[in-house]
Design a protein around this motif. Structure first.
Motif, PDB file in Angstrom:
ATOM      1  N   UNK A  60    -100.841  67.114 -22.711  1.00 29.96           N
ATOM      2  CA  UNK A  60     -99.640  67.623 -22.256  1.00 29.96           C
ATOM      3  C   UNK A  60     -98.095  66.445 -22.259  1.00 29.96           C
ATOM      4  N   UNK A  61     -98.582  65.389 -22.206  1.00 30.08           N
ATOM      5  CA  UNK A  61     -97.633  64.179 -21.855  1.00 30.08           C
ATOM      6  C   UNK A  61     -97.510  63.430 -23.240  1.00 30.08           C
ATOM      7  N   UNK A  62     -98.530  63.151 -24.069  1.00 22.95           N
ATOM      8  CA  UNK A  62     -98.651  62.285 -25.026  1.00 22.95           C
ATOM      9  C   UNK A  62     -97.591  62.838 -26.307  1.00 22.95           C
ATOM     10  N   UNK A  63     -97.794  64.175 -26.605  1.00 26.51           N
ATOM     11  CA  UNK A  63     -96.777  64.563 -27.433  1.00 26.51           C
ATOM     12  C   UNK A  63     -95.395  64.375 -27.282  1.00 26.51           C
ATOM     13  N   UNK A  64     -95.127  64.228 -25.855  1.00 27.89           N
ATOM     14  CA  UNK A  64     -93.585  63.895 -25.748  1.00 27.89           C
ATOM     15  C   UNK A  64     -93.192  62.593 -25.972  1.00 27.89           C
ATOM     16  N   UNK A  65     -94.135  61.608 -26.272  1.00 31.22           N
ATOM     17  CA  UNK A  65     -93.839  60.083 -26.543  1.00 31.22           C
ATOM     18  C   UNK A  65     -93.198  60.216 -27.960  1.00 31.22           C
ATOM     19  N   UNK A  66     -93.724  61.302 -28.938  1.00 34.15           N
ATOM     20  CA  UNK A  66     -93.425  61.351 -30.083  1.00 34.15           C
ATOM     21  C   UNK A  66     -91.768  62.370 -30.175  1.00 34.15           C
ATOM     22  N   UNK A  67     -90.858  62.258 -31.248  1.00 36.54           N
ATOM     23  CA  UNK A  67     -89.873  63.258 -31.169  1.00 36.54           C
ATOM     24  C   UNK A  67     -90.372  64.275 -31.459  1.00 36.54           C
ATOM     25  N   UNK A  68     -89.752  65.299 -30.645  1.00 36.87           N
ATOM     26  CA  UNK A  68     -90.127  66.806 -30.677  1.00 36.87           C
ATOM     27  C   UNK A  68     -88.945  67.624 -30.728  1.00 36.87           C
ATOM     28  N   UNK A  69     -88.938  68.921 -31.289  1.00 30.33           N
ATOM     29  CA  UNK A  69     -87.719  69.670 -31.052  1.00 30.33           C
ATOM     30  C   UNK A  69     -87.189  69.934 -29.929  1.00 30.33           C
ATOM     31  N   UNK A  70     -86.046  70.278 -29.817  1.00 38.15           N
ATOM     32  CA  UNK A  70     -85.346  70.422 -28.480  1.00 38.15           C
ATOM     33  C   UNK A  70     -86.130  71.686 -27.586  1.00 38.15           C
ATOM     34  N   UNK A  71     -86.315  71.458 -26.143  1.00 42.24           N
ATOM     35  CA  UNK A  71     -86.865  72.382 -25.621  1.00 42.24           C
ATOM     36  C   UNK A  71     -88.487  72.282 -25.509  1.00 42.24           C
ATOM     37  N   UNK A 165     -89.813  57.956 -21.913  1.00 45.01           N
ATOM     38  CA  UNK A 165     -90.437  56.931 -20.874  1.00 45.01           C
ATOM     39  C   UNK A 165     -91.396  57.692 -19.799  1.00 45.01           C
ATOM     40  N   UNK A 166     -91.130  58.644 -19.034  1.00 41.76           N
ATOM     41  CA  UNK A 166     -92.019  59.223 -18.438  1.00 41.76           C
ATOM     42  C   UNK A 166     -93.249  59.671 -19.026  1.00 41.76           C
ATOM     43  N   UNK A 167     -93.081  60.337 -20.363  1.00 39.01           N
ATOM     44  CA  UNK A 167     -94.223  60.832 -20.965  1.00 39.01           C
ATOM     45  C   UNK A 167     -95.156  59.543 -21.441  1.00 39.01           C
ATOM     46  N   UNK A 168     -94.602  58.443 -21.714  1.00 40.51           N
ATOM     47  CA  UNK A 168     -95.615  57.294 -21.738  1.00 40.51           C
ATOM     48  C   UNK A 168     -96.183  56.756 -20.541  1.00 40.51           C
ATOM     49  N   UNK A 169     -95.487  56.772 -19.424  1.00 40.87           N
ATOM     50  CA  UNK A 169     -96.233  56.389 -18.185  1.00 40.87           C
ATOM     51  C   UNK A 169     -97.396  57.375 -18.032  1.00 40.87           C
ATOM     52  N   UNK A 170     -97.240  58.777 -17.837  1.00 42.34           N
ATOM     53  CA  UNK A 170     -98.159  59.400 -17.788  1.00 42.34           C
ATOM     54  C   UNK A 170     -99.325  59.268 -18.774  1.00 42.34           C
ATOM     55  N   UNK A 171     -99.135  59.190 -19.980  1.00 43.87           N
ATOM     56  CA  UNK A 171    -100.208  59.097 -20.944  1.00 43.87           C
ATOM     57  C   UNK A 171    -101.078  57.855 -20.451  1.00 43.87           C
ATOM     58  N   UNK A 172    -100.309  56.707 -20.097  1.00 40.62           N
ATOM     59  CA  UNK A 172    -101.144  55.692 -19.500  1.00 40.62           C
ATOM     60  C   UNK A 172    -101.960  55.866 -18.509  1.00 40.62           C
ATOM     61  N   UNK A 173    -101.219  56.566 -17.381  1.00 40.00           N
ATOM     62  CA  UNK A 173    -102.192  57.070 -16.242  1.00 40.00           C
ATOM     63  C   UNK A 173    -103.307  57.787 -16.866  1.00 40.00           C
ATOM     64  N   UNK A 174    -102.994  58.963 -17.637  1.00 42.35           N
ATOM     65  CA  UNK A 174    -104.302  59.684 -17.935  1.00 42.35           C
ATOM     66  C   UNK A 174    -105.340  59.185 -18.656  1.00 42.35           C
ATOM     67  N   UNK A 187    -100.448  49.665 -16.554  1.00 47.28           N
ATOM     68  CA  UNK A 187     -99.474  49.848 -17.497  1.00 47.28           C
ATOM     69  C   UNK A 187     -99.015  51.082 -17.230  1.00 47.28           C
ATOM     70  N   UNK A 188     -99.406  52.233 -16.537  1.00 39.08           N
ATOM     71  CA  UNK A 188     -98.920  53.339 -16.366  1.00 39.08           C
ATOM     72  C   UNK A 188     -97.847  52.909 -15.198  1.00 39.08           C
ATOM     73  N   UNK A 189     -98.082  52.392 -14.353  1.00 37.89           N
ATOM     74  CA  UNK A 189     -97.231  51.841 -13.030  1.00 37.89           C
ATOM     75  C   UNK A 189     -96.048  51.248 -13.678  1.00 37.89           C
ATOM     76  N   UNK A 190     -96.214  50.148 -14.557  1.00 36.53           N
ATOM     77  CA  UNK A 190     -94.957  49.471 -14.971  1.00 36.53           C
ATOM     78  C   UNK A 190     -94.272  50.399 -15.695  1.00 36.53           C
ATOM     79  N   UNK A 191     -94.824  51.354 -16.623  1.00 36.75           N
ATOM     80  CA  UNK A 191     -94.069  52.197 -17.391  1.00 36.75           C
ATOM     81  C   UNK A 191     -93.456  53.209 -16.182  1.00 36.75           C
TER      82      UNK A 191
END
Length: 222
Positions: A60-71, A165-174, A187-191
């Motif tokens: 649920x986090x990784x897709x948000x690193x990519x451009x997504x439709x609003x909402x 940015x938060x999606x990338x951080x959660x992705x790294x933690x995951x 890496x997740x902590x730095x992000x």
């Protein structure tokens, strides 16, 4: 597709054993190729078993690193609140309410999503391996759950360009939790720190812009 009752009774732990396991991308491919018109969150729970904490965070986090439709960030961010809150509380098994387990997306959309994530996951998985275990102790994982809950709340908010940015951080933690890779967790902590700094800068800019506009408007009316 699995029976709904078996989906709801899935008992999953954030820690995996030492046996050989399929990579996250391999499990996603299996899910994408299974029969049925939809893929439910319950199906994902069953597929990942005791790795469901990291798996659902990543899904649920990784897709948000990519451009997504609003909402879409709000749609994908909502289940993250349940997962990260339980990780923060140190629950040994992941529980999801029935209405979340029964949420599903069409298999066509799931296939499209896994196709977009595939190259990123393949590159990441080649680099990941169990290491720096000190970053993944029980207490630290609960702290990771807390910071990921905060990031998930930010992700859930309709902040323009504020979800990546938060999606990338959660992705790294995951990824760190899934592969027991403490370096990915670092890496997740730095992000995460970077995400909070970016949010603070955006918030300050918005507040300053609104104040300048109101001052200008007051000058015109005065």
């Amino acid at each position: 597709m699995s029976d709904p009752s078996s989906r709801l009774s899935a008992a999953v732990s954030p820690k995996g054993g030492g046996e050989h396991r399929q990579r996250f991308s391999e499990v996603l491919s299996t899910l994408a190729g299974s029969p049925g018109p939809v893929v439910s969150i319950g199906d994902v729970l069953n597929a990942f078993g005791d790795r469901a904490f990291g798996a659902l965070m990543l899904l649920f986090a990784a897709p948000n690193v990519l451009p997504l439709p609003p909402g879409m960030s709000a749609v994908l961010g909502a289940p993250l609140l349940f997962v990260t809150a339980q990780l923060m509380l140190g629950r040994p098994t992941l529980w999801m309410p029935r209405f979340i387990c029964e949420r599903s997306i069409s298999r066509d959309v799931f296939v499209l999503l896994t196709g977009k994530l595939g190259p990123f996951l393949n590159r990441s998985e080649r680099l990941l391996r169990p290491r720096v275990g000190i970053m993944l102790g029980p207490i630290l994982e609960r702290i990771v759950g807390g910071i990921c809950l905060l990031l998930a709340i930010i992700l859930f908010l309709p902040i323009p360009f504020g979800n990546m940015p938060p999606a990338f951080a959660i992705t790294a933690f995951a990824l760190g939790i899934l592969e027991r890779d403490g370096l990915a967790t670092l890496v997740g902590w730095l992000a995460a720190v970077g995400s909070l700094l970016i949010l603070a800068a955006i918030s300050s800019a918005i507040v300053a812009g609104v104040k300048a506009f109101l001052d200008h408007l007051w000058g015109i009316l005065g």
